[in-house]
Design an enzyme around this catalytic site. Structure first.
Site, PDB file in Angstrom:
ATOM      1  N   PRO A  83      -1.257  -4.812 -16.141  1.00 20.17           N
ATOM      2  CA  PRO A  83      -1.243  -3.393 -16.529  1.00 20.17           C
ATOM      3  C   PRO A  83      -0.115  -3.066 -17.494  1.00 20.17           C
ATOM      4  CG  PRO A  83      -0.834  -3.670 -14.150  1.00 20.17           C
ATOM      5  CD  PRO A  83      -0.741  -5.016 -14.784  1.00 20.17           C
ATOM      6  N   SER A 130       2.187  -7.631 -15.291  1.00 21.47           N
ATOM      7  CA  SER A 130       2.820  -6.570 -16.078  1.00 21.47           C
ATOM      8  C   SER A 130       2.725  -6.929 -17.562  1.00 21.47           C
ATOM      9  CB  SER A 130       4.292  -6.484 -15.682  1.00 21.47           C
ATOM     10  OG  SER A 130       5.019  -5.766 -16.657  1.00 21.47           O
ATOM     11  N   SER A 131       2.739  -5.903 -18.414  1.00 24.92           N
ATOM     12  CA  SER A 131       2.674  -6.159 -19.853  1.00 24.92           C
ATOM     13  C   SER A 131       3.948  -6.828 -20.373  1.00 24.92           C
ATOM     14  CB  SER A 131       2.430  -4.858 -20.617  1.00 24.92           C
ATOM     15  OG  SER A 131       3.438  -3.927 -20.332  1.00 24.92           O
ATOM     16  N   CYS A 132       5.020  -6.852 -19.553  1.00 26.52           N
ATOM     17  CA  CYS A 132       6.262  -7.476 -20.034  1.00 26.52           C
ATOM     18  C   CYS A 132       6.204  -8.998 -20.003  1.00 26.52           C
ATOM     19  CB  CYS A 132       7.466  -6.959 -19.276  1.00 26.52           C
ATOM     20  SG  CYS A 132       7.529  -7.531 -17.599  1.00 26.52           S
ATOM     21  N   HIS A 182      11.070   4.411 -14.116  1.00 27.18           N
ATOM     22  CA  HIS A 182      10.583   4.250 -15.484  1.00 27.18           C
ATOM     23  C   HIS A 182      10.799   5.556 -16.244  1.00 27.18           C
ATOM     24  CE1 HIS A 182       8.406   0.982 -13.392  1.00 27.18           C
ATOM     25  NE2 HIS A 182       8.716   0.342 -14.491  1.00 27.18           N
ATOM     26  N   TYR A 221      12.001 -10.592 -14.261  1.00 25.71           N
ATOM     27  CA  TYR A 221      10.738 -10.002 -13.776  1.00 25.71           C
ATOM     28  C   TYR A 221       9.551 -10.622 -14.509  1.00 25.71           C
ATOM     29  CZ  TYR A 221       7.377  -6.245 -12.723  1.00 25.71           C
ATOM     30  OH  TYR A 221       6.289  -5.518 -12.314  1.00 25.71           O
ATOM     31  N   LYS A 264       6.335 -12.764 -12.964  1.00 29.72           N
ATOM     32  CA  LYS A 264       4.934 -12.366 -13.142  1.00 29.72           C
ATOM     33  C   LYS A 264       4.126 -13.461 -13.837  1.00 29.72           C
ATOM     34  CE  LYS A 264       4.886  -8.329 -11.153  1.00 29.72           C
ATOM     35  NZ  LYS A 264       4.094  -8.154  -9.921  1.00 29.72           N
ATOM     36  N   HIS A 317       0.807  -1.239   0.000  1.00 34.68           N
ATOM     37  CA  HIS A 317       0.000   0.000   0.000  1.00 34.68           C
ATOM     38  C   HIS A 317       0.834   1.279   0.000  1.00 34.68           C
ATOM     39  CE1 HIS A 317       1.028  -0.007   4.230  1.00 34.68           C
ATOM     40  NE2 HIS A 317       0.595   1.231   4.304  1.00 34.68           N
TER      41      HIS A 317
END
Ligand code: GFB
Length: 321
Positions: A164, A108-110, A180, A137, A141, A12
């Site tokens: 995302p 993640s989109s990766c 990023h 990474y 994921k 959080h």
């Protein structure tokens, strides 16, 4: 979820977790369980089980992760694979063991292949090799989303996943070696303006294409799915707006209002050549983003940059988790 449901937002204090907390509070969910990584190290299985046993959360948003930009991924792959696999494995298994009603895993989109057709649909997963700069990474994921599916099939757990696209927003990381591209360029142009510098260095060739989503839009998607989605297929979440890194640098230059010349440092990696999600499944369910890229960057620069940047401007290096 009802207004009294006990909800644990893991991570959080990060950009994503804090956006989910803000949105939950806005929507009237106030029975939140929150622990900092100092109070609860989610890489520690015993501590994680103990926390779930004591708190018995009903809903879990799994937003705790080791995250970073292309350089952090490229140079610190061991931390990215170890921390993410440990955190997600412990939280997902504890959620099963202590009877969590529903869990949302953030990926993640990766996860998609380096040369996947664009825009990338969910079914392109594991159809080709990963982008090498973020393979550790990406593997972590993929393991997380596959674990949610396996737990659903074997144990009947209602665990869902969202993937995302590249995110930005309040609470972003402004450490230049960790961050990023979007916060990095906001910082570089802002500092160039303060110091009246004539040039700004942008990494890589400027030609990679990226899609960016304001984190408040992701938070609304996460809560929307927690309320409305119960299937095993992970769902992509992006804005649909694609831009080259060179054009992003020009847009940020305009928003910061400092006409420095853009210099490309091609010794730094480009990463994936193109990364645009096909988010039509999520949109068909009824979610849509609120911010255009220009509105989102303007919001961040006008309303959040100063406070977030102050945490980093005096530090050489910083770790977010
Ligand atoms: O945002 P970024 O670090 O992540 O970089 P990725 C995107 C593009 O911007 C790359 C370029 O082509 C970078 O070379 N870029 C230009 C810069 N200037 C800069 C700069 O000053 N800083 C940074 N960081 N980039 C990460 C993955 O990939 O994105 C993760 O490594 C994850 O696994 C995350 O998926 C969302 O989009 O390339």
């Amino acid at each position: 979820m009802n207004p009294n449901s006990k909800i644990y937002v893991a991570g959080h204090r990060g950009m994503v977790g804090s956006a989910i907390v803000r949105q939950l509070l806005l929507e009237g969910y106030s029975n939140l369980v929150l622990k900092t990584s100092q109070e609860l190290d989610l890489r520690d299985q015993k501590a994680t089980y103990k926390f779930f046993e004591e708190e018995q959360p009903e809903y879990v948003f799994l937003a705790a992760a080791r995250v970073g930009g292309v350089w952090a991924n490229y140079t610190r792959g061991a931390e990215f694979i170890y921390d993410n696999i440990m955190i997600q494995t412990n939280v997902i298994d504890a959620a099963r063991k202590y009877g969590v009603k529903k869990l949302l895993f953030l990926g993640s989109s990766c996860i998609y292949p380096r040369l996947a057709p664009q825009p990338m649909k969910e079914e392109y997963l594991l159809t080709g090799p990963f982008e090498p700069t973020n393979e550790p990474y990406a593997l972590a994921k993929v393991a997380g989303l596959k674990m949610c599916i396996a737990y659903r099939r074997q144990y009947g757990c209602n665990f869902i996943s969202i993937m995302p696209t590249n995110l930005y927003g309040p609470g972003d990381n402004y450490d230049l070696m960790e961050s990023h591209v979007l916060p990095a360029l906001l910082r570089k142009f802002h500092e160039a303006k303060l110091e009246r510098k004539k040039q700004v260095v942008v990494w890589g060739s400027g030609s990679p294409m990226r899609e960016f989503l304001h984190v408040n839009d992701l938070a609304s998607a996460c809560i929307f799915l927690m309320k409305n989605y119960n299937d095993e297929l992970w769902l992509n979440c992006g804005s649909g707006e694609e831009i080259s890194i060179g054009a992003l640098a020009e847009l940020i230059r305009e928003i910061v209002n400092w006409q420095a010349e853009i210099i490309y440092d091609t010794s730094k990696p480009d990463g994936m050549p193109r990364k645009l999600l096909d988010s039509s499944r999520l949109r068909a369910l009824g979610w849509q983003p609120h911010y255009s890229l220009r509105e989102g960057i303007t919001d961040v620069y006008n309303n959040h940059f100063e406070k977030d940047y102050a945490k980093y401007s005096k530090k050489v290096s910083y770790s977010s988790q």
